[in-house]
Write a protein that holds these residues in place. Structure first.
Motif, PDB file in Angstrom:
ATOM      1  N   ASN A 144       0.843  -1.184   0.000  1.00  0.00           N
ATOM      2  CA  ASN A 144       0.000   0.000   0.000  1.00  0.00           C
ATOM      3  C   ASN A 144       0.889   1.248   0.000  1.00  0.00           C
ATOM      4  O   ASN A 144       1.654   1.460   0.950  1.00  0.00           O
ATOM      5  CB  ASN A 144      -0.895  -0.029   1.244  1.00  0.00           C
ATOM      6  CG  ASN A 144      -1.881   1.122   1.310  1.00  0.00           C
ATOM      7  OD1 ASN A 144      -1.742   2.124   0.619  1.00  0.00           O
ATOM      8  ND2 ASN A 144      -2.880   0.979   2.167  1.00  0.00           N
ATOM      9  N   ARG A 147       1.313   3.595   3.059  1.00  0.00           N
ATOM     10  CA  ARG A 147       2.161   3.212   4.197  1.00  0.00           C
ATOM     11  C   ARG A 147       3.570   3.802   4.073  1.00  0.00           C
ATOM     12  O   ARG A 147       4.305   3.840   5.048  1.00  0.00           O
ATOM     13  CB  ARG A 147       2.247   1.684   4.272  1.00  0.00           C
ATOM     14  CG  ARG A 147       2.807   1.136   5.553  1.00  0.00           C
ATOM     15  CD  ARG A 147       1.803   1.163   6.673  1.00  0.00           C
ATOM     16  NE  ARG A 147       2.303   0.479   7.851  1.00  0.00           N
ATOM     17  CZ  ARG A 147       1.539   0.082   8.847  1.00  0.00           C
ATOM     18  NH1 ARG A 147       0.227   0.272   8.800  1.00  0.00           N
ATOM     19  NH2 ARG A 147       2.045  -0.519   9.898  1.00  0.00           N
ATOM     20  N   TYR A 234      -7.589  -7.903   0.795  1.00  0.00           N
ATOM     21  CA  TYR A 234      -7.199  -7.825   2.203  1.00  0.00           C
ATOM     22  C   TYR A 234      -6.098  -6.785   2.376  1.00  0.00           C
ATOM     23  O   TYR A 234      -5.375  -6.447   1.425  1.00  0.00           O
ATOM     24  CB  TYR A 234      -6.695  -9.177   2.699  1.00  0.00           C
ATOM     25  CG  TYR A 234      -7.721 -10.284   2.647  1.00  0.00           C
ATOM     26  CD1 TYR A 234      -8.823 -10.284   3.499  1.00  0.00           C
ATOM     27  CD2 TYR A 234      -7.576 -11.349   1.752  1.00  0.00           C
ATOM     28  CE1 TYR A 234      -9.763 -11.308   3.461  1.00  0.00           C
ATOM     29  CE2 TYR A 234      -8.509 -12.375   1.708  1.00  0.00           C
ATOM     30  CZ  TYR A 234      -9.593 -12.349   2.563  1.00  0.00           C
ATOM     31  OH  TYR A 234     -10.523 -13.349   2.517  1.00  0.00           O
ATOM     32  N   GLY A 235      -5.938  -6.346   3.621  1.00  0.00           N
ATOM     33  CA  GLY A 235      -4.913  -5.356   3.931  1.00  0.00           C
ATOM     34  C   GLY A 235      -3.681  -5.925   4.610  1.00  0.00           C
ATOM     35  O   GLY A 235      -2.697  -5.213   4.811  1.00  0.00           O
ATOM     36  N   ASP A 236      -3.731  -7.217   4.965  1.00  0.00           N
ATOM     37  CA  ASP A 236      -2.570  -7.879   5.549  1.00  0.00           C
ATOM     38  C   ASP A 236      -2.757  -9.380   5.418  1.00  0.00           C
ATOM     39  O   ASP A 236      -3.818  -9.857   4.992  1.00  0.00           O
ATOM     40  CB  ASP A 236      -2.351  -7.476   7.016  1.00  0.00           C
ATOM     41  CG  ASP A 236      -3.559  -7.771   7.899  1.00  0.00           C
ATOM     42  OD1 ASP A 236      -4.102  -8.897   7.826  1.00  0.00           O
ATOM     43  OD2 ASP A 236      -3.955  -6.882   8.669  1.00  0.00           O
ATOM     44  N   GLY A 240      -6.911  -9.005   7.435  1.00  0.00           N
ATOM     45  CA  GLY A 240      -7.506  -7.770   7.915  1.00  0.00           C
ATOM     46  C   GLY A 240      -7.960  -6.905   6.759  1.00  0.00           C
ATOM     47  O   GLY A 240      -7.614  -7.143   5.599  1.00  0.00           O
ATOM     48  N   VAL A 242      -8.457  -3.645   4.173  1.00  0.00           N
ATOM     49  CA  VAL A 242      -7.662  -2.567   3.595  1.00  0.00           C
ATOM     50  C   VAL A 242      -8.067  -1.257   4.262  1.00  0.00           C
ATOM     51  O   VAL A 242      -9.257  -0.958   4.404  1.00  0.00           O
ATOM     52  CB  VAL A 242      -7.886  -2.469   2.075  1.00  0.00           C
ATOM     53  CG1 VAL A 242      -7.272  -1.182   1.515  1.00  0.00           C
ATOM     54  CG2 VAL A 242      -7.290  -3.685   1.379  1.00  0.00           C
ATOM     55  N   THR A 243      -7.088  -0.492   4.707  1.00  0.00           N
ATOM     56  CA  THR A 243      -7.345   0.841   5.266  1.00  0.00           C
ATOM     57  C   THR A 243      -6.400   1.835   4.612  1.00  0.00           C
ATOM     58  O   THR A 243      -5.327   1.469   4.121  1.00  0.00           O
ATOM     59  CB  THR A 243      -7.136   0.865   6.789  1.00  0.00           C
ATOM     60  OG1 THR A 243      -5.796   0.419   7.093  1.00  0.00           O
ATOM     61  CG2 THR A 243      -8.130  -0.048   7.499  1.00  0.00           C
ATOM     62  N   THR A 251      -6.309   6.633  11.838  1.00  0.00           N
ATOM     63  CA  THR A 251      -6.212   5.362  11.123  1.00  0.00           C
ATOM     64  C   THR A 251      -4.938   5.319  10.294  1.00  0.00           C
ATOM     65  O   THR A 251      -4.619   6.272   9.577  1.00  0.00           O
ATOM     66  CB  THR A 251      -7.424   5.160  10.202  1.00  0.00           C
ATOM     67  OG1 THR A 251      -8.612   5.198  10.982  1.00  0.00           O
ATOM     68  CG2 THR A 251      -7.335   3.827   9.464  1.00  0.00           C
ATOM     69  N   SER A 254      -3.192   0.345   5.738  1.00  0.00           N
ATOM     70  CA  SER A 254      -2.821  -1.070   5.840  1.00  0.00           C
ATOM     71  C   SER A 254      -1.498  -1.298   5.124  1.00  0.00           C
ATOM     72  O   SER A 254      -1.117  -0.563   4.202  1.00  0.00           O
ATOM     73  CB  SER A 254      -3.913  -1.960   5.236  1.00  0.00           C
ATOM     74  OG  SER A 254      -4.144  -1.634   3.883  1.00  0.00           O
TER      75      SER A 254
END
Length: 266
Positions: A144, A147, A234-236, A240, A242-243, A251, A254
Motif C-alpha cells: 500500500n 504506508r 485484504y490489507g494484511d 484484515g 484494507v485501510t 487510522t 494497511s
C-alpha cells in the motif's frame, strides 16, 4: 539501469536467509487449500518463484506445481532444494508458461511491483489469464503506497545480521537511492541491498532494483480490464481489511493490498 543482483549465485544462495520468517507463505497455502477443495488434480503456478521455497511446500501438500523465474541462479537453488524435483521449473517469464495449466496462480514476494509500466503489468495479467483454467484463481500482494514503506528502507531501519546457509553470518541492509512520487502509474522507488558475507567481502554496490507502488484503484481497474473478477481484497496476511491513512481519525494505512481474482467460467 544497473544489474539486478538476483542473477548472481551468491545472492540467490543467501536469499532464503534474508527472507526467513515470511508470513505470506502461510496465507497462500491456506488459500490453495480453500480453493482446491474437491479437485484432486489441483495445479499451482508460481510466477517469479525465486528459490522455490513456496513451490516445494505446495508440492508437498499434494498440488502439481510449476514455477517460473527469469533468474537461472535462483532456479538452481529451487532445483537443488529438498523436494525441488517434485516441481516443474521454467526459466523465463509468464509468456513461457503453457496454456490453461493452472487452477491457482500466485505472485509472492511483491513480484507484482516489479512490473513498472502499465504495458508490462497488463502483459503479465494477460499471460496469467491465458495460463489459468476457466474458473482459476490469481492471488498476489502489492504494498500500500499510503504506508510509505520506502521511507524506512534505509540502513538505520534495515540492518540485520543473519546466519549464512554455508556457515557464518551475513550483515545486510537497504540503501534508498531515489523516489518518484509523481509517476503516472504509481510511486517509483529505487534502492539497493548491501550484503557483507562471512568472509568479509561485500556485494550490492553495483546493483539496484526499482519497484512500483500502485493504488488499489489502478490494480482493480487493470485486473478488470484483463477479464478477471475481483473476489476479495485484504490489507494484511491475517486477512484484515484494507485501510488508508486518515490523520483525523488516527487510522493507519494497511501494509498491503492483497488481491484475489478469478478467471470467470465461460
Amino acid at each position: 539501469m544497473t544489474q539486478n543482483s538476483y542473477q548472481t549465485p551468491e545472492v540467490a544462495q543467501a536469499y532464503d536467509a534474508k527472507n526467513s520468517g515470511r508470513d505470506d507463505f502461510e496465507f497462500y497455502r491456506q488459500l490453495a487449500g480453500e480453493v482446491s477443495a474437491g479437485n484432486p488434480d489441483f495445479a499451482v503456478l508460481d510466477i517469479g518463484c525465486g528459490t522455490g521455497a513456496l513451490g516445494v511446500q505446495m508440492a508437498a501438500a499434494g498440488y502439481r506445481v510449476t514455477g517460473v523465474d527469469p533468474s537461472d541462479a535462483m532456479l538452481d537453488v529451487a532445483r537443488n532444494r529438498p523436494g525441488g524435483d517434485a516441481c516443474t521449473w521454467i526459466h523465463g517469464y509468464a509468456n513461457d508458461v503453457p496454456d490453461v495449466v493452472a487452477d491457482l496462480a500466485v505472485m509472492t514476494g511483491h513480484v507484482a511491483q516489479y512490473f513498472l509500466t502499465e504495458e508490462a503489468w497488463v502483459e503479465v495479467l494477460t499471460e496469467v489469464y491465458r495460463a489459468l483454467r476457466p474458473g482459476g484463481w490469481l492471488a498476489f500482494e502489492s504494498r500500500n503506497p499510503g504506508r510509505r514503506a520506502w521511507e524506512r528502507w534505509v540502513p538505520e531501519h534495515t540492518t540485520r545480521r543473519l546466519p549464512h546457509p554455508g556457515g557464518g553470518e551475513l550483515t545486510t541492509w537497504i540503501e534508498l537511492l531515489d523516489v518518484d512520487e509523481d509517476g503516472p502509474e504509481g510511486v517509483l522507488d529505487t534502492h539497493r541491498g548491501i550484503t557483507i558475507y562471512p568472509d568479509g567481502h561485500r556485494s550490492g554496490d553495483d546493483s539496484s532494483e526499482t519497484l512500483i507502488f500502485r493504488s488499489l484503484d489502478r490494480l482493480n481497474s487493470t485486473l478488470e480490464a484483463a477479464g478477471y473478477s475481483i473476489e476479495q481484497t485484504y490489507g494484511d496476511f491475517s486477512r484484515g481489511p484494507v485501510t488508508e491513512a486518515d490523520p483525523d481519525s488516527g487510522t493507519e494505512a494497511s501494509v498491503e493490498y492483497i488481491l484475489i481474482a478469478r478467471r470467470p467460467h465461460p
